[in-house]
Design a protein around this motif. Structure first.
Motif, PDB file in Angstrom:
ATOM      1  N   THR A 262      30.519  30.002  48.606  1.00  0.00           N
ATOM      2  CA  THR A 262      31.105  30.201  49.687  1.00  0.00           C
ATOM      3  C   THR A 262      32.544  28.693  49.831  1.00  0.00           C
ATOM      4  OG1 THR A 262      30.157  27.311  50.276  1.00  0.00           O
ATOM      5  CG2 THR A 262      28.541  29.514  50.760  1.00  0.00           C
ATOM      6  N   ILE A 263      32.684  28.622  50.584  1.00  0.00           N
ATOM      7  CA  ILE A 263      34.135  27.618  50.435  1.00  0.00           C
ATOM      8  C   ILE A 263      33.932  26.445  50.615  1.00  0.00           C
ATOM      9  CG2 ILE A 263      35.827  29.380  52.339  1.00  0.00           C
ATOM     10  CD1 ILE A 263      35.421  27.836  54.551  1.00  0.00           C
ATOM     11  N   HIS A 264      32.686  25.759  50.567  1.00  0.00           N
ATOM     12  CA  HIS A 264      32.266  24.441  50.939  1.00  0.00           C
ATOM     13  C   HIS A 264      32.430  24.319  49.341  1.00  0.00           C
ATOM     14  CE1 HIS A 264      32.887  24.262  55.129  1.00  0.00           C
ATOM     15  NE2 HIS A 264      31.223  25.732  54.797  1.00  0.00           N
ATOM     16  N   ASP A 265      32.219  24.946  48.419  1.00  0.00           N
ATOM     17  CA  ASP A 265      31.713  25.153  46.736  1.00  0.00           C
ATOM     18  C   ASP A 265      32.858  24.019  46.397  1.00  0.00           C
ATOM     19  OD1 ASP A 265      31.646  25.289  43.807  1.00  0.00           O
ATOM     20  OD2 ASP A 265      29.407  27.001  45.023  1.00  0.00           O
ATOM     21  N   SER A 266      32.264  22.643  45.484  1.00  0.00           N
ATOM     22  CA  SER A 266      33.249  22.230  44.590  1.00  0.00           C
ATOM     23  C   SER A 266      34.339  22.630  43.767  1.00  0.00           C
ATOM     24  CB  SER A 266      32.536  21.023  43.831  1.00  0.00           C
ATOM     25  OG  SER A 266      31.648  22.163  43.221  1.00  0.00           O
ATOM     26  N   GLU A 267      33.791  24.135  43.403  1.00  0.00           N
ATOM     27  CA  GLU A 267      35.264  24.838  42.635  1.00  0.00           C
ATOM     28  C   GLU A 267      35.928  26.154  43.153  1.00  0.00           C
ATOM     29  OE1 GLU A 267      32.322  25.919  38.674  1.00  0.00           O
ATOM     30  OE2 GLU A 267      31.253  24.866  40.447  1.00  0.00           O
ATOM     31  N   PHE A 268      35.516  25.600  44.713  1.00  0.00           N
ATOM     32  CA  PHE A 268      36.373  26.988  45.349  1.00  0.00           C
ATOM     33  C   PHE A 268      38.346  26.365  45.322  1.00  0.00           C
ATOM     34  CE2 PHE A 268      39.278  27.281  49.148  1.00  0.00           C
ATOM     35  CZ  PHE A 268      38.656  28.699  49.233  1.00  0.00           C
ATOM     36  N   LYS A 269      38.808  25.493  45.071  1.00  0.00           N
ATOM     37  CA  LYS A 269      39.667  25.331  44.514  1.00  0.00           C
ATOM     38  C   LYS A 269      39.802  26.497  43.426  1.00  0.00           C
ATOM     39  CE  LYS A 269      41.923  21.897  47.633  1.00  0.00           C
ATOM     40  NZ  LYS A 269      42.248  20.323  47.532  1.00  0.00           N
ATOM     41  N   GLU A 270      39.143  25.120  42.287  1.00  0.00           N
ATOM     42  CA  GLU A 270      39.258  25.796  41.053  1.00  0.00           C
ATOM     43  C   GLU A 270      39.545  27.471  40.820  1.00  0.00           C
ATOM     44  OE1 GLU A 270      36.474  26.090  36.674  1.00  0.00           O
ATOM     45  OE2 GLU A 270      36.689  24.712  38.079  1.00  0.00           O
ATOM     46  N   PHE A 271      38.731  28.353  42.132  1.00  0.00           N
ATOM     47  CA  PHE A 271      38.063  29.685  41.472  1.00  0.00           C
ATOM     48  C   PHE A 271      39.840  30.896  42.247  1.00  0.00           C
ATOM     49  CE2 PHE A 271      33.327  29.142  40.718  1.00  0.00           C
ATOM     50  CZ  PHE A 271      34.199  29.732  39.710  1.00  0.00           C
ATOM     51  N   THR A 272      40.232  29.388  43.425  1.00  0.00           N
ATOM     52  CA  THR A 272      40.706  30.742  44.506  1.00  0.00           C
ATOM     53  C   THR A 272      42.943  30.051  43.972  1.00  0.00           C
ATOM     54  OG1 THR A 272      41.107  28.715  45.799  1.00  0.00           O
ATOM     55  CG2 THR A 272      39.340  30.566  45.932  1.00  0.00           C
ATOM     56  N   THR A 273      42.717  29.259  43.330  1.00  0.00           N
ATOM     57  CA  THR A 273      44.377  28.777  42.633  1.00  0.00           C
ATOM     58  C   THR A 273      44.856  30.181  42.394  1.00  0.00           C
ATOM     59  OG1 THR A 273      45.844  27.502  41.505  1.00  0.00           O
ATOM     60  CG2 THR A 273      43.757  28.806  40.012  1.00  0.00           C
ATOM     61  N   ARG A 274      46.131  30.088  42.736  1.00  0.00           N
ATOM     62  CA  ARG A 274      47.609  31.529  42.171  1.00  0.00           C
ATOM     63  C   ARG A 274      48.297  31.100  41.462  1.00  0.00           C
ATOM     64  NH1 ARG A 274      48.324  35.563  46.267  1.00  0.00           N
ATOM     65  NH2 ARG A 274      46.420  35.567  48.053  1.00  0.00           N
ATOM     66  N   THR A 275      48.213  29.980  40.546  1.00  0.00           N
ATOM     67  CA  THR A 275      49.209  28.778  39.536  1.00  0.00           C
ATOM     68  C   THR A 275      48.561  29.687  38.083  1.00  0.00           C
ATOM     69  OG1 THR A 275      47.527  26.853  39.479  1.00  0.00           O
ATOM     70  CG2 THR A 275      50.098  27.094  40.836  1.00  0.00           C
ATOM     71  N   GLN A 276      47.518  30.178  37.913  1.00  0.00           N
ATOM     72  CA  GLN A 276      46.944  31.393  37.274  1.00  0.00           C
ATOM     73  C   GLN A 276      46.143  32.319  37.350  1.00  0.00           C
ATOM     74  OE1 GLN A 276      44.902  27.224  36.105  1.00  0.00           O
ATOM     75  NE2 GLN A 276      43.186  28.009  36.140  1.00  0.00           N
ATOM     76  N   ALA A 277      45.680  32.617  36.110  1.00  0.00           N
ATOM     77  CA  ALA A 277      45.332  33.817  36.017  1.00  0.00           C
ATOM     78  C   ALA A 277      43.876  34.079  36.293  1.00  0.00           C
ATOM     79  CB  ALA A 277      45.106  34.967  35.158  1.00  0.00           C
ATOM     80  N   PRO A 278      43.421  34.830  37.380  1.00  0.00           N
ATOM     81  CA  PRO A 278      41.836  34.668  37.368  1.00  0.00           C
ATOM     82  C   PRO A 278      41.094  34.379  36.959  1.00  0.00           C
ATOM     83  CG  PRO A 278      43.376  37.020  39.285  1.00  0.00           C
ATOM     84  CD  PRO A 278      43.880  35.864  38.272  1.00  0.00           C
ATOM     85  N   PRO A 279      39.949  34.006  36.583  1.00  0.00           N
ATOM     86  CA  PRO A 279      38.615  33.353  36.081  1.00  0.00           C
ATOM     87  C   PRO A 279      38.323  34.682  36.011  1.00  0.00           C
ATOM     88  CG  PRO A 279      38.219  31.928  37.999  1.00  0.00           C
ATOM     89  CD  PRO A 279      39.775  33.325  38.467  1.00  0.00           C
ATOM     90  N   ASN A 280      37.617  34.433  34.377  1.00  0.00           N
ATOM     91  CA  ASN A 280      36.935  35.386  34.211  1.00  0.00           C
ATOM     92  C   ASN A 280      35.014  35.264  34.803  1.00  0.00           C
ATOM     93  OD1 ASN A 280      38.244  34.785  31.111  1.00  0.00           O
ATOM     94  ND2 ASN A 280      37.832  36.885  31.836  1.00  0.00           N
ATOM     95  N   VAL A 281      34.856  36.010  36.247  1.00  0.00           N
ATOM     96  CA  VAL A 281      33.850  35.068  37.067  1.00  0.00           C
ATOM     97  C   VAL A 281      33.656  36.691  38.199  1.00  0.00           C
ATOM     98  CG1 VAL A 281      36.000  33.943  38.395  1.00  0.00           C
ATOM     99  CG2 VAL A 281      32.608  33.653  37.838  1.00  0.00           C
ATOM    100  N   VAL A 282      32.110  36.704  38.090  1.00  0.00           N
ATOM    101  CA  VAL A 282      31.731  37.454  39.198  1.00  0.00           C
ATOM    102  C   VAL A 282      31.456  36.485  40.383  1.00  0.00           C
ATOM    103  CG1 VAL A 282      30.427  39.575  39.940  1.00  0.00           C
ATOM    104  CG2 VAL A 282      31.085  39.117  37.356  1.00  0.00           C
ATOM    105  N   LEU A 283      31.917  37.078  41.541  1.00  0.00           N
ATOM    106  CA  LEU A 283      32.305  35.923  42.853  1.00  0.00           C
ATOM    107  C   LEU A 283      31.611  36.894  43.637  1.00  0.00           C
ATOM    108  CD1 LEU A 283      33.088  33.046  42.855  1.00  0.00           C
ATOM    109  CD2 LEU A 283      35.021  33.316  43.858  1.00  0.00           C
ATOM    110  N   GLY A 284      30.588  36.466  44.378  1.00  0.00           N
ATOM    111  CA  GLY A 284      29.506  37.102  45.755  1.00  0.00           C
ATOM    112  C   GLY A 284      29.621  36.278  47.016  1.00  0.00           C
ATOM    113  N   VAL A 285      30.705  36.762  47.710  1.00  0.00           N
ATOM    114  CA  VAL A 285      30.515  35.774  49.194  1.00  0.00           C
ATOM    115  C   VAL A 285      30.251  36.529  50.128  1.00  0.00           C
ATOM    116  CG1 VAL A 285      32.860  35.178  47.376  1.00  0.00           C
ATOM    117  CG2 VAL A 285      32.663  36.790  49.206  1.00  0.00           C
ATOM    118  N   THR A 286      30.576  36.230  51.658  1.00  0.00           N
ATOM    119  CA  THR A 286      29.936  36.844  53.066  1.00  0.00           C
ATOM    120  C   THR A 286      31.038  36.346  53.712  1.00  0.00           C
ATOM    121  OG1 THR A 286      28.976  35.135  53.879  1.00  0.00           O
ATOM    122  CG2 THR A 286      27.420  36.427  52.218  1.00  0.00           C
TER     123      THR A 286
END
Length: 537
Positions: A262-286
């Motif tokens: 969710t957008i409240h997750d403490s790692e939200f900024k880490e996963f959504t930053t555009r300053t670097q390539a997207p991380p190697n992660v499979v993200l499930g959202v609603t």
């Protein structure tokens, strides 16, 4: 009763703790209860658990729903497990071993109308926190416990935790009987509630809307590509992410994955930053907001509500990322990726025929899982064969010399070996296998696989060297050796014994006995003062 001196030792072999998350009018989602109460969670972990234990407000999940999440451990003190816990992992497949740096959260959420509550709704989640990826087992456990808990609350929870504290350790290869609330959960053998395994999902149900793209998705998982899964509910989101990460078995999934985020997750900024390539992660959202936020991600899968019966549901279309429109995106797989392997049309026809003949879902799942397993094995076997060729020959392992080194993995040499021992020997699928291997070499999965295999080979080499020493004549060797050399051998043998007894070396018991005898013989050859140092009273 629990064993004295080991509070919650058996319980912690299965679960870290049980949490109850409720909705508070002033605080929002709040942690109402943690059991056992002495389990330490950091504020960051508590916040993540609270937000991830409830569906996003727009999901509108009325009634009961189950899903799961995965969070990073943020420091804090972990409860020490029982002595067999570490060894319990040693025989388990890599994909089923406990995670040292992450918690899995298994959630049973209830939202029902209740006029006695100010908001007009009863909203509460029961959460099992564990390091084990046993999705099916813990979902079944919640299915038994949660409805009872919502009726009777805390006393019921304490009784259940005490029952779990009586369970045998989760030892691989054993059929376990796990009594809880008058029912015995048992894997593999017939019982009141039968679970074929502790972890396997209904893969066919999860993949029904994307069957036409299963192989493409398998490639994306193999290469550790960033993938956003947008689903209508946490249940669909978490099942799809877990299905995707399980389709590489027996290869361990080495990337990060979040079944529900969710957008409240403490790692939200880490996963959504555009300053670097997207991380190697499979993200499930609603929350559709993520489509806008993660438009720069290379692969986005949007799925609708699952269909449980009838013909094959409309397959999501393969679309270019440029077709991605903010918030109103239709179901589809949005990617510019072109699959390296040709699609297996025979598999698709077989599954379609199974639907038409009303073949049970578990049979369809078995067909699909076998196909993915054979695909992964066809890909991995040439790597295993090449890796085995890097191991020094046994005849080169001499007792009193440092054993020869494992040769380095040379990618070009491996690719050349594919002509005679490539995946074409075990797989009928055509395509650009070489291109797939080249991209695989850059993925976290190659790094994870290679590190694991090299570690296993180094342990095997060490074990073979120990066996060579134990088959040699130690008294003959000691004749012309200095005290320093003899002491050095004693210390090395002791170190290897410790490693072997900790199940880190594949050594026979007879070799261990011989090694102990050699240590005693070597110590006995030394002056008394040295013996006293090496064997203090």
């Amino acid at each position: 009763m629990r064993a004295p001196g080991t509070p919650w030792a058996r319980f912690s072999a299965w679960l870290e703790c049980v949490c109850v998350v409720t909705f508070d009018l002033e605080l929002g989602q709040a942690l109402e209860l943690v059991y056992p109460s002495d389990f330490q969670l950091t504020d960051k972990e508590k916040s993540s658990i609270c937000y991830l234990s409830f569906p996003d407000s727009h999901s509108g999940c009325l009634g009961d729903t189950q899903f799961s999440f995965r969070i990073r451990q943020c420091g804090g003190q972990r409860r020490p497990g029982h002595a067999g816990e570490k060894h319990g992992d040693s025989g388990a497949p890599a994909s089923l071993q406990r995670e040292p740096a992450h918690y899995f959260g298994y959630v049973y959420f209830r939202q029902v109308k209740d006029s006695s509550v100010k908001r007009g709704y009863f909203q509460k989640s029961l959460v099992l926190l564990s390091r084990l990826p046993f999705v099916r087992l813990f979902q079944a456990l919640l299915g038994l416990v949660a409805p009872e808990f919502f009726d009777k609350l805390a006393p019921c929870l304490e009784a259940v935790c005490n029952e779990i504290d009586q369970w045998p350790a989760p030892a691989p290869g054993r059929t376990l009987s796990l009594p809880v609330m008058g029912v015995v959960l048992q894997t593999l053998l017939p019982a009141p509630v039968v679970l074929p395994s502790v972890h396997e999902l209904d893969l066919f149900r999860c993949f029904r809307p994307v069957l036409a793209h299963v192989q493409l998705l398998w490639e994306l998982m193999l290469l550790g590509e960033p993938l956003l899964v947008l689903a209508p509910s946490p249940a669909v989101s978490s099942e799809m992410v877990l299905a995707l990460t399980s389709c590489l078995q027996p290869l361990k999934f080495c990337c990060d994955y979040r079944p529900y985020f969710t957008i409240h997750d403490s790692e939200f900024k880490e996963f959504t930053t555009r300053t670097q390539a997207p991380p190697n992660v499979v993200l499930g959202v609603t929350n559709p907001f993520f489509i806008k936020t993660l438009q720069h991600w290379p692969h986005i899968l949007r799925v609708g509500e699952p269909k449980t019966s009838g013909d094959l549901p409309k397959q999501v279309k393969l679309k270019k990322p440029s077709r991605l429109k903010t918030l109103d995106t239709k179901p589809g797989l949005y990617t510019a990726y072109t699959a390296h392997l040709h699609r297996d049309k025979a598999l698709f026809r077989r599954l379609l025929k199974g639907l038409q003949k009303k073949r049970p879902s578990d049979v369809q799942t078995a067909v699909l899982r076998r196909h993915l397993l054979e695909l992964t094995q066809s890909f991995i076997i040439p790597l295993e064969h090449y890796m085995a060729s890097l191991m020094p020959l046994q005849k080169g392992i001499v007792p009193w010399k440092t054993p020869p080194q494992i040769r380095p993995f040379r990618q070009d040499d491996f690719l050349q070996s594919l002509e005679r021992s490539g995946p074409q020997l075990t797989c009928v699928l055509k395509g650009d296998w070489l291109g797939l291997y080249r991209r695989f070499f850059k993925s976290p999965h190659f790094d994870g696989w290679y590190r694991q295999r090299r570690r296993e080979m180094a342990q095997k080499l060490e074990a073979l060297h120990l066996e060579a020493i134990c088959e040699a004549n130690i008294e003959l060797w000691m004749k012309d050796k200095s005290e320093v050399e003899v002491v050095d051998l004693i210390l090395k043998l002791r170190e290897r014994l410790v490693r072997a007894q900790g199940h880190q070396l594949p050594v026979k018991e007879a070799t261990l006995k011989r090694a102990r005898l050699y240590i005693d013989t070597a110590i006995g050859s030394l002056p008394k003062d040295l013996q006293a140092v090496l064997c203090p009273p």
